[in-house]
Design a protein around this motif. Structure first.
Motif, short mmCIF file in Angstrom:
data_model
loop_
_atom_site.label_atom_id
_atom_site.label_comp_id
_atom_site.label_asym_id
_atom_site.label_seq_id
_atom_site.Cartn_x
_atom_site.Cartn_y
_atom_site.Cartn_z
N SER A 40 -4.85 3.11 -7.92
CA SER A 40 -4.68 2.72 -6.52
C SER A 40 -4.17 3.88 -5.68
O SER A 40 -4.58 4.05 -4.52
CB SER A 40 -3.72 1.54 -6.41
OG SER A 40 -4.33 0.35 -6.83
N THR A 41 -3.26 4.67 -6.25
CA THR A 41 -2.81 5.87 -5.56
C THR A 41 -3.98 6.80 -5.32
O THR A 41 -4.17 7.35 -4.24
CB THR A 41 -1.74 6.59 -6.39
OG1 THR A 41 -0.66 5.69 -6.67
CG2 THR A 41 -1.21 7.81 -5.66
N GLY A 51 0.81 -1.21 0.00
CA GLY A 51 0.00 0.00 0.00
C GLY A 51 0.84 1.26 0.00
O GLY A 51 0.57 2.20 -0.76
N SER A 77 -6.66 5.55 -2.59
CA SER A 77 -6.25 5.69 -1.20
C SER A 77 -6.31 7.15 -0.76
O SER A 77 -6.62 7.46 0.40
CB SER A 77 -4.83 5.15 -0.99
OG SER A 77 -3.89 5.89 -1.74
N LEU A 78 -6.04 8.06 -1.69
CA LEU A 78 -6.14 9.48 -1.39
C LEU A 78 -7.59 9.90 -1.19
O LEU A 78 -7.91 10.74 -0.33
CB LEU A 78 -5.50 10.29 -2.50
CG LEU A 78 -3.97 10.23 -2.55
CD1 LEU A 78 -3.45 10.57 -3.94
CD2 LEU A 78 -3.37 11.18 -1.52
N THR A 108 1.13 3.86 -3.22
CA THR A 108 0.70 5.25 -3.08
C THR A 108 1.63 6.18 -3.86
O THR A 108 1.19 7.20 -4.39
CB THR A 108 0.67 5.65 -1.59
OG1 THR A 108 -0.27 4.81 -0.91
CG2 THR A 108 0.24 7.10 -1.42
N HIS A 109 2.90 5.82 -3.97
CA HIS A 109 3.84 6.64 -4.73
C HIS A 109 4.11 6.10 -6.13
O HIS A 109 4.45 6.85 -7.05
CB HIS A 109 5.18 6.74 -4.01
CG HIS A 109 5.26 7.88 -3.04
ND1 HIS A 109 4.87 9.16 -3.37
CD2 HIS A 109 5.70 7.94 -1.76
CE1 HIS A 109 5.07 9.96 -2.34
NE2 HIS A 109 5.57 9.24 -1.34
N ASP A 147 -2.80 9.97 3.75
CA ASP A 147 -2.84 8.72 2.99
C ASP A 147 -1.78 7.73 3.47
O ASP A 147 -2.02 6.52 3.49
CB ASP A 147 -2.69 8.99 1.49
CG ASP A 147 -1.62 10.01 1.16
OD1 ASP A 147 -1.43 10.93 1.95
OD2 ASP A 147 -0.99 9.88 0.09
N PHE A 148 -0.61 8.22 3.89
CA PHE A 148 0.41 7.32 4.43
C PHE A 148 0.07 6.86 5.84
O PHE A 148 0.21 5.68 6.17
CB PHE A 148 1.78 8.02 4.40
CG PHE A 148 2.24 8.34 3.02
CD1 PHE A 148 2.67 7.34 2.17
CD2 PHE A 148 2.20 9.63 2.54
CE1 PHE A 148 3.07 7.61 0.88
CE2 PHE A 148 2.59 9.93 1.24
CZ PHE A 148 3.03 8.91 0.42
N ASP A 153 -3.87 -3.09 -4.49
CA ASP A 153 -2.46 -2.67 -4.40
C ASP A 153 -1.52 -3.86 -4.49
O ASP A 153 -0.46 -3.79 -5.13
CB ASP A 153 -2.20 -1.94 -3.07
CG ASP A 153 -2.73 -0.52 -3.08
OD1 ASP A 153 -3.14 -0.05 -4.16
OD2 ASP A 153 -2.74 0.10 -2.01
N ARG A 180 -2.51 4.15 5.92
CA ARG A 180 -1.94 2.81 5.71
C ARG A 180 -1.34 2.29 7.02
O ARG A 180 -1.52 1.12 7.37
CB ARG A 180 -0.84 2.87 4.65
CG ARG A 180 -1.23 3.51 3.34
CD ARG A 180 -2.00 2.58 2.47
NE ARG A 180 -2.15 3.10 1.13
CZ ARG A 180 -2.70 2.45 0.13
NH1 ARG A 180 -3.14 1.22 0.33
NH2 ARG A 180 -2.83 2.99 -1.05
N GLN A 219 -2.91 12.16 -10.30
CA GLN A 219 -3.08 10.78 -10.74
C GLN A 219 -4.03 10.71 -11.94
O GLN A 219 -3.87 9.88 -12.84
CB GLN A 219 -3.62 9.91 -9.60
CG GLN A 219 -2.90 10.05 -8.27
CD GLN A 219 -1.41 9.94 -8.38
OE1 GLN A 219 -0.89 9.02 -9.00
NE2 GLN A 219 -0.71 10.89 -7.78
#
Length: 483
Positions: free
Chosen positions: A328-329, A50, A332-333, A54-55, A249-250, A179, A253, A137
């Protein structure tokens, strides 16, 4: 049947499979905490996947290859920032904050400074930031779909529709499941494509020959690790590192991890993985410049390279995985933004369902996920450029919120008034530069904003007393025990 038709069918089939996998997470959701945090049941592989995903979507793959197509080796700046940021996240705060069983990073700020106003200001800035990052994104997805002959605007609309659809229903469980699939394919497929592209371009010597024969490229700059300029690179790296240390977002996770130890280890491993992976999008972007120097849209550099140098079936799967990783990025955002609204504003500030996990709260989270997705699409169509949008979003949030978060962890004397002053002064300072109201020269806006924030934080904290010494002391003891 043409190659483009075959690729389109494979990509569509892949995305359908991913959507089905994502929607499978719906069965695991019984309330809003499952939607936002996957019930805090994720193991190390899922958390690492995950954090990496995200990145690794719009930024570390599409964005870096786009910058490398234009600037060469120095296009690695964004990936360098992401790797450093995640490693620091693991070392400094992942374990400490996961141990508190929070839902948002602004839960920590509200607890540390005993202030709803701090919570509200920081959450508002975070919502704006994550919406901007989703927009980046969306731009990346449009660039990936452009190789199929789809207009980037149409591609952006298609991508938004897809990732909103499964995010609204499956939440963090859906994101975590997809992810795991995307990351495995991307971290294997992109290096294969980059190496194949480099060989097609004649190796590093072929790249150098091409650059030397190009009138619009300075050879020394293209192969220099600081070719785009030190200050320009700092303008990319600094906000990324700062955002990694405070981004919802981080932390979402990390808060979804099964334990504090898993949270810390996963952040460090994800950072190291991104560091190793970083060179391949750079090679891919530079090779694409040598092979396809007349691309109208530089954001499609890597997808174009993949489709031209790899067998059609493998190319289609890798492009589909990159597109899905971008989504996926974004998803999650979206959850990060809707979690702020649901937890920080609906639950905490408005006082609705403060202790429970009602179905109404779940509905609120899903509705706001939809709204933020549409807002991101509008933003994406208004501001072109993947890294440009990312840097703008990071600057808006990091300028004001970085100092109160990290300062609150490292400096016991920090006060509520100091945190408020830091958020306001830093945000104003950063945005003044972003919108051209003040000229900071070559100094990145986030550096100036962060510096102003730090000065306000320290000065005002020294001039005021902690609002509730008991609350602050209890939190400090708890954090110290987990350190």
């Amino acid at each position: 049947m043409t190659d483009t038709t075959i690729m389109t069918l494979i990509i569509v089939a892949y995305l359908v499979i991913v959507a089905v996998i994502g929607l499978a997470g719906t069965k695991l959701i019984t309330g809003s905490d499952d939607f936002m945090l996957a019930g805090r049941r994720l193991g190390p592989f899922m958390v690492i996947a995950g954090l990496t995903a995200t990145h690794i979507g719009g930024g570390a793959v599409m964005g870096v290859s786009e910058d490398s197509y234009v600037f060469g080796v120095s296009g690695v700046a964004y990936s360098a920032g992401t790797a450093l940021g995640l490693i620091l996240l693991g070392v400094l705060s992942a374990k400490k904050l996961r141990s508190l069983s929070l839902r948002t990073i602004t839960d920590y700020l509200a607890l540390r400074y005993n202030s709803k106003l701090v919570r509200g200001l920081a959450s508002g800035l975070s919502i704006v930031a994550v919406t901007g990052i989703v927009a980046a994104q969306v731009n990346a997805a449009g660039g990936a779909l452009a190789i199929l002959g789809i207009d980037p605007t149409v591609g952006a609309v298609v991508a938004v529709t897809l990732f909103i659809a499964y995010t609204v229903f499956a939440g963090m469980w859906g994101v975590a499941l997809t992810d795991a699939v995307q990351v495995l394919i991307v971290v294997i497929g992109v290096p294969i494509a980059a190496i194949a592209g480099l060989r097609a371009a004649g190796g590093f010597e072929g790249l150098r020959t091409f650059v030397e024969s190009s009138s619009d490229i300075v050879t020394a700059d293209y192969f220099s690790p600081v070719g785009m300029g030190v200050m320009a690179m700092l303008g990319i790296i600094t906000p990324v590192v700062m955002y990694d240390l405070i981004g919802q977002d981080f932390y979402q996770r990390l808060f979804s991890a099964r334990s504090a130890a898993i949270a810390r280890g996963s952040a460090i491993v994800a950072g190291l993985l991104l560091l190793v992976f970083a060179i391949f999008p750079v090679i891919g972007g530079m090779s694409a410049r040598a092979l396809f120097s007349d691309l109208e849209n530089s954001s499609s550099a890597l997808p174009t390279l993949i489709t031209e140098v790899l067998p059609i079936g493998l190319a289609a799967v890798i492009v589909a995985a990159i597109l899905a990783a971008v989504m996926s990025t974004a998803d999650s955002l979206l959850i990060a933004g809707s979690t702020h609204i649901t937890n920080d504003f609906y639950r905490e500030i408005m006082g609705r369902d403060p202790d429970g996990d009602s179905k109404r709260t779940l509905v609120v989270a899903r509705v706001w996920t939809l709204i933020l997705g549409v807002a991101a699409l509008v933003f994406a169509l208004s501001v072109p450029g993947i890294i440009t949008v990312l840097a703008l979003a990071y600057t808006m949030y990091a300028s004001g919120v970085f100092v109160p978060v990290i300062g609150g962890l490292l400096w016991p004397r920090a006060t509520r008034a100091g945190a408020l002053a830091a958020i306001i002064a830093g945000s104003v300072g950063g945005l003044a530069g972003v919108f051209g109201l003040v000229d900071y020269g070559s100094v990145p806006e986030v550096v100036v904003g962060g510096g102003v924030s730090l000065i306000a934080f320290v000065v005002v904290s020294l001039l005021t007393k902690p609002a509730d010494e008991k609350v602050g002391e209890e939190l400090r003891q708890e954090l110290a025990a987990e350190a």
